[in-house]
Scaffold this motif. Structure first.
Motif, PDB file in Angstrom:
ATOM      1  N   TRP A 140       0.573  -1.532   0.019  1.00  0.00           N
ATOM      2  CA  TRP A 140       0.444   0.175   0.200  1.00  0.00           C
ATOM      3  C   TRP A 140       1.049   1.394  -0.232  1.00  0.00           C
ATOM      4  O   TRP A 140       1.789   1.459   0.815  1.00  0.00           O
ATOM      5  CB  TRP A 140      -0.609   0.520   0.638  1.00  0.00           C
ATOM      6  CG  TRP A 140      -1.786   1.251   0.939  1.00  0.00           C
ATOM      7  CD1 TRP A 140      -2.879   1.121   0.595  1.00  0.00           C
ATOM      8  CD2 TRP A 140      -1.780   1.572   2.424  1.00  0.00           C
ATOM      9  NE1 TRP A 140      -3.705   2.198   0.821  1.00  0.00           N
ATOM     10  CE2 TRP A 140      -2.943   3.074   2.134  1.00  0.00           C
ATOM     11  CE3 TRP A 140      -1.982   2.250   3.335  1.00  0.00           C
ATOM     12  CZ2 TRP A 140      -3.351   3.826   2.454  1.00  0.00           C
ATOM     13  CZ3 TRP A 140      -2.140   2.720   4.529  1.00  0.00           C
ATOM     14  CH2 TRP A 140      -3.613   3.738   4.594  1.00  0.00           C
ATOM     15  N   PHE A 196       4.290  -4.530   3.472  1.00  0.00           N
ATOM     16  CA  PHE A 196       4.632  -5.450   4.911  1.00  0.00           C
ATOM     17  C   PHE A 196       4.360  -6.474   4.838  1.00  0.00           C
ATOM     18  O   PHE A 196       3.618  -7.023   4.330  1.00  0.00           O
ATOM     19  CB  PHE A 196       3.683  -4.495   5.734  1.00  0.00           C
ATOM     20  CG  PHE A 196       3.250  -3.176   5.651  1.00  0.00           C
ATOM     21  CD1 PHE A 196       3.943  -2.180   6.644  1.00  0.00           C
ATOM     22  CD2 PHE A 196       2.654  -2.211   5.021  1.00  0.00           C
ATOM     23  CE1 PHE A 196       3.781  -0.460   6.403  1.00  0.00           C
ATOM     24  CE2 PHE A 196       2.340  -0.624   4.975  1.00  0.00           C
ATOM     25  CZ  PHE A 196       3.903   0.142   5.429  1.00  0.00           C
ATOM     26  N   ALA A 254       6.635  -0.986   9.557  1.00  0.00           N
ATOM     27  CA  ALA A 254       6.827   0.364   9.677  1.00  0.00           C
ATOM     28  C   ALA A 254       7.417   1.768   9.449  1.00  0.00           C
ATOM     29  O   ALA A 254       8.118   1.477   8.243  1.00  0.00           O
ATOM     30  CB  ALA A 254       6.802   0.305  11.883  1.00  0.00           C
ATOM     31  N   LEU A 295       2.937   4.257  11.034  1.00  0.00           N
ATOM     32  CA  LEU A 295       2.149   3.168  10.394  1.00  0.00           C
ATOM     33  C   LEU A 295       3.020   2.447  11.182  1.00  0.00           C
ATOM     34  O   LEU A 295       3.332   2.214  10.650  1.00  0.00           O
ATOM     35  CB  LEU A 295       1.898   3.665   9.547  1.00  0.00           C
ATOM     36  CG  LEU A 295       1.241   4.852   8.959  1.00  0.00           C
ATOM     37  CD1 LEU A 295       0.200   4.384   6.753  1.00  0.00           C
ATOM     38  CD2 LEU A 295      -0.260   5.046   9.725  1.00  0.00           C
ATOM     39  N   THR A 296       2.314   1.220  12.395  1.00  0.00           N
ATOM     40  CA  THR A 296       3.137   0.720  11.999  1.00  0.00           C
ATOM     41  C   THR A 296       2.148  -1.016  12.315  1.00  0.00           C
ATOM     42  O   THR A 296       0.844  -0.745  12.687  1.00  0.00           O
ATOM     43  CB  THR A 296       3.776   0.203  13.518  1.00  0.00           C
ATOM     44  OG1 THR A 296       4.166  -1.230  13.912  1.00  0.00           O
ATOM     45  CG2 THR A 296       3.222   0.679  14.499  1.00  0.00           C
ATOM     46  N   LYS A 297       2.209  -2.459  12.515  1.00  0.00           N
ATOM     47  CA  LYS A 297       1.465  -3.383  13.683  1.00  0.00           C
ATOM     48  C   LYS A 297       0.305  -3.192  12.551  1.00  0.00           C
ATOM     49  O   LYS A 297      -0.933  -3.048  12.766  1.00  0.00           O
ATOM     50  CB  LYS A 297       1.150  -3.381  14.596  1.00  0.00           C
ATOM     51  CG  LYS A 297       2.212  -3.675  15.508  1.00  0.00           C
ATOM     52  CD  LYS A 297       1.448  -3.799  16.730  1.00  0.00           C
ATOM     53  CE  LYS A 297       2.783  -3.974  17.930  1.00  0.00           C
ATOM     54  NZ  LYS A 297       2.135  -3.704  19.445  1.00  0.00           N
ATOM     55  N   VAL A 298       0.275  -3.645  11.159  1.00  0.00           N
ATOM     56  CA  VAL A 298      -0.908  -3.455  10.001  1.00  0.00           C
ATOM     57  C   VAL A 298      -1.282  -4.735   9.882  1.00  0.00           C
ATOM     58  O   VAL A 298      -0.834  -5.712   9.834  1.00  0.00           O
ATOM     59  CB  VAL A 298       0.200  -3.138   8.305  1.00  0.00           C
ATOM     60  CG1 VAL A 298      -1.143  -3.383   7.629  1.00  0.00           C
ATOM     61  CG2 VAL A 298       0.935  -1.442   8.653  1.00  0.00           C
ATOM     62  N   THR A 299      -2.391  -4.386   9.834  1.00  0.00           N
ATOM     63  CA  THR A 299      -3.496  -6.047  10.473  1.00  0.00           C
ATOM     64  C   THR A 299      -4.355  -5.399   8.865  1.00  0.00           C
ATOM     65  O   THR A 299      -4.634  -4.538   8.065  1.00  0.00           O
ATOM     66  CB  THR A 299      -4.551  -6.139  11.542  1.00  0.00           C
ATOM     67  OG1 THR A 299      -5.189  -5.213  11.122  1.00  0.00           O
ATOM     68  CG2 THR A 299      -3.314  -5.960  12.077  1.00  0.00           C
ATOM     69  N   ALA A 300      -4.602  -6.870   8.226  1.00  0.00           N
ATOM     70  CA  ALA A 300      -5.578  -6.588   7.075  1.00  0.00           C
ATOM     71  C   ALA A 300      -6.795  -8.192   7.444  1.00  0.00           C
ATOM     72  O   ALA A 300      -6.079  -8.825   7.997  1.00  0.00           O
ATOM     73  CB  ALA A 300      -5.386  -7.852   5.619  1.00  0.00           C
ATOM     74  N   LEU A 329      -7.989  -2.657   6.409  1.00  0.00           N
ATOM     75  CA  LEU A 329      -6.418  -2.309   6.782  1.00  0.00           C
ATOM     76  C   LEU A 329      -6.084  -1.260   7.230  1.00  0.00           C
ATOM     77  O   LEU A 329      -7.036  -0.736   7.615  1.00  0.00           O
ATOM     78  CB  LEU A 329      -5.647  -1.585   5.326  1.00  0.00           C
ATOM     79  CG  LEU A 329      -4.610  -1.834   5.495  1.00  0.00           C
ATOM     80  CD1 LEU A 329      -4.143  -3.506   4.978  1.00  0.00           C
ATOM     81  CD2 LEU A 329      -3.667  -1.443   4.421  1.00  0.00           C
ATOM     82  N   SER A 330      -6.182  -2.403   8.712  1.00  0.00           N
ATOM     83  CA  SER A 330      -5.906  -0.963   9.528  1.00  0.00           C
ATOM     84  C   SER A 330      -4.128  -0.618  10.643  1.00  0.00           C
ATOM     85  O   SER A 330      -3.511  -1.868   9.744  1.00  0.00           O
ATOM     86  CB  SER A 330      -6.422  -1.832  11.323  1.00  0.00           C
ATOM     87  OG  SER A 330      -7.899  -1.860  10.639  1.00  0.00           O
ATOM     88  N   ALA A 331      -3.886  -0.259  11.339  1.00  0.00           N
ATOM     89  CA  ALA A 331      -2.508  -0.186  11.651  1.00  0.00           C
ATOM     90  C   ALA A 331      -2.134   1.173  13.029  1.00  0.00           C
ATOM     91  O   ALA A 331      -3.236   0.865  13.163  1.00  0.00           O
ATOM     92  CB  ALA A 331      -2.076   1.030  10.629  1.00  0.00           C
TER      93      ALA A 331
END
Length: 476
Positions: free
Chosen positions: A243, A277, A298, A310-315, A324-326
């Motif tokens: 992204w 990521f 990150a 932005l870190t600990k990106v989740t889908a 998509l979160s972070a």
């Protein structure tokens, strides 16, 4: 025999010896090298960009296939593939990525102006160069859409450029480009043949034949039964999410206002127009096509009045929809698990052991708007998101864009400021600004050869002075 002929013979022998020491064995019969990795920077035509995004067309452009922006108004195409023959100077480099222009929006939501340029290819042979592109364009009068594949779009002015005798990497800077007749037709008639386009610059890596001839590494064997069991359990062999946040945000960060940069950490990778990521962990169900995964890495954006990480990106994907979160850090304040964007995720079933979404359109959430300091409203279109999940041991994730090796100091040229009214001709770059580089070897070799010539010439002259009869005059 004249007394100075032995000196000439000595000079010739000295030059031959030095050439033999400098040039590698077989240099005279240099084999063709493989172009692998690199980028091409080109604004197409900067005045056309301004016309599209200006008050008349009131349009925009979208990057596709991993293309990026560089400098004020240039597009960066990536992952060069091709060949280079240093003996003949023949060169071909095919690049990936594209850009799609739209404008003159009609009441029904369609656009009168639609034009896409992708997959540029530079071909050089016999001292002549041509830029080929794939194009999709809509005629301004009839609305007919025409698709052209690898049309010879621009003639390249290679005055002062010598493509022979190098080893790589190959770099060409500010090469003037002129629209061809076929290019004018593919350009939907916006310009006539002979119109100057923006100059091109490229840098590609060249793999020498002896390196490319190495046998491929064996691929680990996988047992079909184990693969089927793993797929049924939804185990993630590997996963990554790509992204780029938003093109205009990246340009704002590195532009004259924020004067900032971004920094990657924790294994995140920079693909030019996107951030990867990697190393996703979690669960995936191929039957329901649902995913819940967290990724490493990150990205931190810093600049004037800007410090965003932005870190600990989740889908998460469920019911054909994705989020998509972070964890979002603004300065010293961190907000965990902020939903940033939503995206459609239909057809997320595995094929050949890989479930993938490619450039799914993304929309900013309310939480994402707050995370970016309300620079953009909720519902704003963000950069597309790509997601890949390997559920088979033999599956491989899509490769990141390959920009090749970077020059020591990369200073891309800014395109001339165009008119904001309508498409017009932008001044072409001077051929004197063009250069071709094929590694340090040629530059060093030329210097040593010049020294050898001077030594040999001195020896000849010295010999003549010693052997000339008294009272005679020698001329060189």
């Amino acid at each position: 025999m004249p007394p100075y002929r032995p000196a000439r013979a000595f000079a010739a022998a000295l030059l031959a010896a030095l050439l033999g020491a400098l040039l590698p064995a077989g240099a005279a019969r240099a084999a063709e090298g493989t172009v692998s990795g690199g980028r091409l920077d080109w604004g197409i035509k900067s005045s056309f960009q301004t016309y599209v995004t200006g008050p008349i067309a009131n349009g925009n452009y979208r990057l596709t296939g991993g293309a990026a922006t560089i400098g004020g108004s240039q597009f960066r195409f990536h992952s060069a593939k091709g060949s280079y023959n240093p003996e003949t100077g023949a060169f071909e480099a095919r690049f990936s990525g594209g850009v799609r222009f739209t404008g003159h929006r009609k009441p029904d939501g369609s656009n009168e102006l639609e034009l896409s340029v992708s997959r540029p290819t530079v071909r050089i042979s016999g001292g002549r160069g041509t830029l080929h592109v794939d194009m999709v364009s809509k005629a301004r009068t009839t609305g007919k859409v025409t698709t052209s594949t690898q049309v010879p779009f621009a003639a390249l002015n290679l005055s002062g450029v010598n493509m022979r005798g190098g080893r790589g990497p190959v770099r060409l800077n500010n090469i003037p480009a002129t629209l061809t007749g076929q290019g004018a037709t593919a350009f939907a008639g916006f310009y006539t043949a002979g119109t100057p386009l923006d100059p091109i610059s490229l840098g590609v890596d060249v793999v020498e034949p002896r390196q490319s001839a190495a046998p491929p590494k064996p691929t680990p064997e996988t047992k079909p039964s184990a693969t089927a069991k793993d797929t049924a359990r939804g185990a993630l062999r590997d996963a990554a999410v790509d992204w780029g946040v938003r093109r205009t945000f990246r340009e704002y960060v590195t532009g004259s206002i924020a004067q900032g940069k971004w920094t990657l950490s924790g294994g995140a990778q920079d693909g030019g127009a996107l951030f990867r990521f990697p190393s996703g962990k979690g669960t995936y169900d191929p039957k329901t096509q649902s995913l819940d995964a967290v990724f490493t890495g990150a990205v931190r954006f810093t600049g004037q009045h800007l410090d965003l990480t932005l870190t600990k990106v989740t889908a998460k994907i469920s019911g054909g929809k994705g989020v998509l979160s972070a964890d979002v850090a603004n300065g010293t304040r961190t907000t965990p698990a902020v939903p940033l964007i939503t995206f459609p995720a239909t057809g997320f079933a595995p094929k050949n052991g890989l479930a993938a979404l490619t450039e799914a359109p993304a929309t900013l959430t309310a939480g994402g708007a707050q995370a970016f300091g309300n620079m953009y409203k909720a519902g704003t279109e963000m950069d597309p998101v790509s997601l890949a999940v390997a559920v088979d041991a033999g599956a491989r994730l899509p490769a990141l864009p390959d920009l090749g090796s970077a020059p020591a100091a990369e200073t891309p040229s800014a395109a001339p400021s165009p008119s904001a009214a309508a498409p017009d001709a932008a001044p072409a770059a001077s051929a004197a600004d063009s250069s071709a580089s094929s590694g340090v070897f040629i530059a060093v070799g030329a210097g040593v050869l010049a020294a050898a010539s001077a030594i040999a010439l001195y020896a000849v002259r010295r010999r003549r002075r010693v052997t000339a009869a008294p009272g005679t005059t020698t001329t060189d």
